[in-house]
Design a protein around this motif. Structure first.
Motif, short mmCIF file in Angstrom:
data_model
loop_
_atom_site.label_atom_id
_atom_site.label_comp_id
_atom_site.label_asym_id
_atom_site.label_seq_id
_atom_site.Cartn_x
_atom_site.Cartn_y
_atom_site.Cartn_z
N VAL A 1 -14.36 74.40 6.59
CA VAL A 1 -13.42 73.55 5.85
C VAL A 1 -14.13 72.23 5.56
O VAL A 1 -13.92 71.25 6.25
CB VAL A 1 -12.14 73.30 6.66
N PRO A 2 -14.96 72.19 4.55
CA PRO A 2 -15.83 71.02 4.36
C PRO A 2 -15.17 69.81 3.71
O PRO A 2 -15.71 68.72 3.78
CB PRO A 2 -16.94 71.56 3.46
N LEU A 3 -14.02 69.98 3.09
CA LEU A 3 -13.39 68.87 2.37
C LEU A 3 -12.15 68.39 3.11
O LEU A 3 -11.25 69.18 3.38
CB LEU A 3 -13.00 69.29 0.96
N GLN A 4 -12.12 67.11 3.45
CA GLN A 4 -10.95 66.52 4.11
C GLN A 4 -10.46 65.31 3.32
O GLN A 4 -11.27 64.55 2.77
CB GLN A 4 -11.27 66.10 5.54
N PHE A 5 -9.14 65.13 3.31
CA PHE A 5 -8.53 64.03 2.57
C PHE A 5 -7.50 63.32 3.45
O PHE A 5 -6.92 63.91 4.37
CB PHE A 5 -7.82 64.55 1.32
N GLY A 6 -7.25 62.07 3.13
CA GLY A 6 -6.21 61.29 3.80
C GLY A 6 -5.96 60.03 3.00
O GLY A 6 -6.88 59.49 2.37
N ARG A 7 -4.72 59.55 3.01
CA ARG A 7 -4.38 58.34 2.25
C ARG A 7 -4.19 57.17 3.21
O ARG A 7 -3.48 57.29 4.22
CB ARG A 7 -3.10 58.57 1.44
N ALA A 8 -4.85 56.06 2.92
CA ALA A 8 -4.80 54.89 3.80
C ALA A 8 -3.36 54.39 3.95
O ALA A 8 -2.68 54.12 2.96
CB ALA A 8 -5.69 53.78 3.26
N LYS A 9 -2.91 54.26 5.20
CA LYS A 9 -1.55 53.79 5.46
C LYS A 9 -1.44 52.27 5.32
O LYS A 9 -0.35 51.74 5.14
CB LYS A 9 -1.12 54.19 6.87
N ARG A 10 -2.55 51.60 5.46
CA ARG A 10 -2.57 50.14 5.38
C ARG A 10 -3.97 49.69 5.01
O ARG A 10 -4.88 50.52 4.88
CB ARG A 10 -2.18 49.53 6.73
N ASP A 11 -4.17 48.43 4.80
CA ASP A 11 -5.50 47.91 4.53
C ASP A 11 -6.39 48.18 5.75
O ASP A 11 -6.00 47.91 6.89
CB ASP A 11 -5.47 46.41 4.25
N LEU A 12 -7.59 48.69 5.50
CA LEU A 12 -8.49 49.09 6.57
C LEU A 12 -9.89 48.54 6.33
O LEU A 12 -10.27 48.24 5.20
CB LEU A 12 -8.60 50.61 6.66
N VAL A 13 -10.66 48.47 7.40
CA VAL A 13 -12.10 48.26 7.30
C VAL A 13 -12.76 49.52 7.84
O VAL A 13 -12.55 49.89 8.99
CB VAL A 13 -12.57 47.02 8.09
N ILE A 14 -13.54 50.18 7.00
CA ILE A 14 -14.25 51.40 7.38
C ILE A 14 -15.73 51.10 7.45
O ILE A 14 -16.29 50.46 6.55
CB ILE A 14 -13.96 52.53 6.37
N GLU A 15 -16.37 51.57 8.51
CA GLU A 15 -17.79 51.29 8.72
C GLU A 15 -18.66 52.51 8.52
O GLU A 15 -18.34 53.59 9.01
CB GLU A 15 -18.01 50.76 10.14
N SER A 16 -19.76 52.32 7.79
CA SER A 16 -20.84 53.30 7.78
C SER A 16 -21.86 52.79 8.80
O SER A 16 -21.56 51.88 9.58
CB SER A 16 -21.47 53.39 6.39
N HIS A 17 -23.04 53.35 8.81
CA HIS A 17 -24.05 52.87 9.77
C HIS A 17 -24.56 51.47 9.41
O HIS A 17 -24.97 50.73 10.29
CB HIS A 17 -25.23 53.84 9.83
N GLU A 18 -24.51 51.13 8.12
CA GLU A 18 -25.11 49.85 7.68
C GLU A 18 -24.12 48.79 7.27
O GLU A 18 -24.39 47.60 7.39
CB GLU A 18 -26.05 50.11 6.48
N HIS A 19 -22.95 49.18 6.76
CA HIS A 19 -22.03 48.21 6.18
C HIS A 19 -20.59 48.49 6.59
O HIS A 19 -20.27 49.58 7.07
CB HIS A 19 -22.13 48.21 4.65
N ALA A 20 -19.75 47.50 6.34
CA ALA A 20 -18.30 47.65 6.50
C ALA A 20 -17.68 47.54 5.11
O ALA A 20 -18.16 46.77 4.26
CB ALA A 20 -17.75 46.58 7.43
N PHE A 21 -16.61 48.30 4.88
CA PHE A 21 -15.98 48.34 3.56
C PHE A 21 -14.48 48.15 3.70
O PHE A 21 -13.86 48.76 4.58
CB PHE A 21 -16.27 49.69 2.88
N GLN A 22 -13.91 47.35 2.84
CA GLN A 22 -12.48 47.11 2.87
C GLN A 22 -11.77 48.12 1.97
O GLN A 22 -12.07 48.23 0.78
CB GLN A 22 -12.17 45.69 2.43
N VAL A 23 -10.84 48.84 2.56
CA VAL A 23 -10.06 49.86 1.86
C VAL A 23 -8.62 49.37 1.76
O VAL A 23 -8.08 48.82 2.72
CB VAL A 23 -10.11 51.21 2.62
#
Length: 593
Positions: free
Chosen positions: A463-485
């Motif tokens: 099951v390679p594809l996953q989805f979800g809708r942000a419930k609120r403003d979030l900060v998501i981190e990759s290994h190098e940066h943080a992103f505001q969602v």
């Protein structure tokens, strides 16, 4: 057990003249979101990051109730079958003694409004904040262009790789198929690394309502008018009840899994040997479809499909039914203009599959009386329960076995004779030590076999594809940066990239059979995510992890055990199909020791 993509190996099926357009569409295993299983070692200490709801799987552990954990966990089992906490299948909806209804959606959700979510500031991050790169383009034009790249110009993997290079980021914005006119808003934030991806499992941050198939939802007329379990968010009252029903089914039938698997796959091996003798080769996919469907009917419902009015038609009907749901996001193999002017633009009318679906419904209604009785006790109608059982068994469980079993053989076959010999020796030694019986305890003494199954889940998740809708403003981190969602953003993760993250796994692109052997190997299991959650955690009524996580792991292990008890080695040819790998057996060497 549930959620999927074009790697859903839905083998090409023969359709009648009315639907001849889709002939030879399913020549390989299929599925979309299937949710399958994994059994933790009952003899070793619990893996790190085990959830509070996880219970010790030892057969000596007494049954304890827990508001979050399915009540059948840790029940002692017959020595010849399962004696650890597994068997959790996620079977979505049901309804009255009828089939697909064209009317309005039946209430699978409570009439009460959902509780409001308080607005909170995004969590602070120590990483530098970066604006999410990428551009979804103009409405209609942007999604159309991205769809051409995804299916035709580049292909799925290159589609994502090229954008990682372009934006120098594993987090970016793009559009996901199908787009207009089936999906009104195809815009997504893509998560392609092992650090950002797991946010999709955190239901305190993302909503999972109606996102099982991504940016669109198939018609509920294909599921009897109900939103089945796979499409429900844990906050919806029906979610807990339906998932509890799936746990009840798995608990009730746990003692039948090992013997019925042996019986069903003995028939498969006989069919493969017969085809090899007559034709010099044998399609694993065709034989596996029939064996998997028969096994599920016998083990979970005590009914052999071949002895009912359904006969041997079950697999072909399921494959056709799944096409009606996943057609918009599958590469069918037809000329581009034909696909673009049909399944990419319009939904296939449910009435074309109604009669076949009724046959499936009748089989499950007549075979699952004990489960339907429990459903009524829980406050679920027999009809809604039956549609959920059908979906969970056919879409999630059958689809998972159809997709994953050929993948396992593909990777083991490519690994060569040395791995085959190690597996055969380990499996046979453990079974001999158990008195010649295949038991849960015997399989726990097969560390290489278990690692091979985990590695197949890691490198080629069903099951390679996953989805979800942000419930609120979030900060998501990759290994190098943080992103505001922002609240309401659709998040999308391609697991095949996240679980091959080179910053987590060495030789990430290679199939390493013994990767998860030993203490250090077990520490990596938290990064195996095929079940819509970490391998070190367990499904509960309050999360979206596959209800059948342990069930799928068990049957995947049983496939290898049964195979290498019978054969020393094998050779294969691997082809492609619209939905994944097509495995053809060209040689089987019978057991010599």
């Amino acid at each position: 057990m549930h959620k999927f993509h074009d790697s859903y190996l839905i083998s090409l099926f023969q359709v009648n003249k009315k639907t001849a357009l889709f002939n030879s569409l399913w020549s390989a295993p299929t599925y979309h979101t299937i949710q399958l299983l994994s059994i933790n070692n009952p003899t070793r200490p619990p893996l790190h990051h085990q959830t509070k709801q996880s219970l010790s799987p030892t057969s000596s552990t007494k049954y304890r109730r827990n508001a979050e954990t399915p009540t059948f966990y840790n029940l002692p089992m017959a020595s010849s079958t399962l004696s650890s906490p597994f068997l959790r299948l996620e079977f979505p909806s049901t309804r009255k003694r009828s089939s697909i209804k064209v009317p309005s959606i039946r209430a699978s959700v409570s009439e009460k409004p959902l509780p409001s979510v308080s607005v909170t500031a995004p969590e602070p991050s120590k990483l530098p904040i970066r604006k999410i790169p990428g551009d979804c383009g103009f409405p209609v034009i942007g999604p159309f262009k991205d769809r051409q790249d995804y299916f035709y110009n580049q292909g799925r993997d290159e589609f994502f790789k090229s954008r990682i290079q372009k934006y120098q980021s594993t987090v970016f914005r793009t559009n996901m198929p199908p787009g207009p006119f089936i999906a009104p808003n195809p815009n997504v934030v893509v998560l392609l690394d092992g650090k950002s991806f797991p946010v999709l499992f955190d239901t305190s941050k993302v909503e999972k309502k109606d996102v099982f198939t991504g940016t669109y939802m198939p018609s509920t007329e294909l599921t009897g008018g109900y939103r089945v379990l796979s499409y429900l968010d844990p906050s919806e009252p029906k979610h807990a009840l339906l998932k509890q029903l799936m746990f009840f089914l798995l608990k009730s039938r746990r003692g039948h899994v090992i013997p019925e698997f042996h019986a069903s796959y003995k028939e498969l091996f006989h069919a493969l040997e017969t085809d090899l003798a007559e034709k010099g080769k044998a399609s694993f996919g065709d034989a596996n479809d029939q064996a998997a469907f028969n096994f599920l009917g016998r083990s979970l419902f005590g009914s052999n499909p071949a002895d009912t009015k359904l006969g041997r038609d079950g697999p072909k009907i399921v494959q056709k039914w799944v096409l009606f749901q996943l057609g918009p996001i599958l590469r069918l193999g037809f000329p581009q203009f034909l696909e673009e002017s049909t399944v990419r633009m319009f939904r296939l009318p449910p009435f074309l599959i109604k009669k076949d679906y009724q046959r499936l419904y009748d089989f499950f209604y007549e075979s699952s009386g004990f489960v339907l009785d429990e459903a009524e006790r829980l406050g679920i109608t027999r009809d809604e329960a039956c549609h959920n059982l059908l979906f969970a068994t056919c879409f999630n469980s059958f689809g998972g076995m159809k997709l994953f079993f050929p993948n396992v053989l593909k990777w083991i076959g490519r690994a060569g004779v040395k791995l085959h010999a190690r597996l055969a020796n380990e499996i046979r030694s453990a079974v001999r030590s158990a008195g010649g019986e295949i038991t849960m305890a015997a399989m726990e003494n097969m560390p290489l076999m278990k690692s091979v199954v985990y590695e197949a889940f890691r490198i080629d998740p069903p099951v390679p594809l996953q989805f979800g809708r942000a419930k609120r403003d979030l900060v998501i981190e990759s290994h190098e940066h943080a992103f505001q969602v922002k609240e309401g953003d659709m998040l999308f993760g391609y697991q095949a990239f996240a679980t091959k993250d080179p910053k987590i796994f060495e030789r990430a692109e290679e199939f390493v059979g013994d990767r998860f052997v030993g203490e250090e190997g077990e520490k990596l299991l938290k990064h195996v995510l095929w079940s819509n959650g970490p391998e070190t955690e367990s499904p509960t009524v309050g999360n979206k992890q596959c209800a059948g996580k342990d069930f799928v792991t068990l049957v995947s292990r049983l496939l290898l055990v049964e195979f290498f008890l019978r054969y020393d080695s094998f050779e294969i040819q691997v082809g492609t199909s619209p939905l994944g790998s097509a495995v053809t057996i060209t040689s089987l060497k019978r057991s010599s020791f």
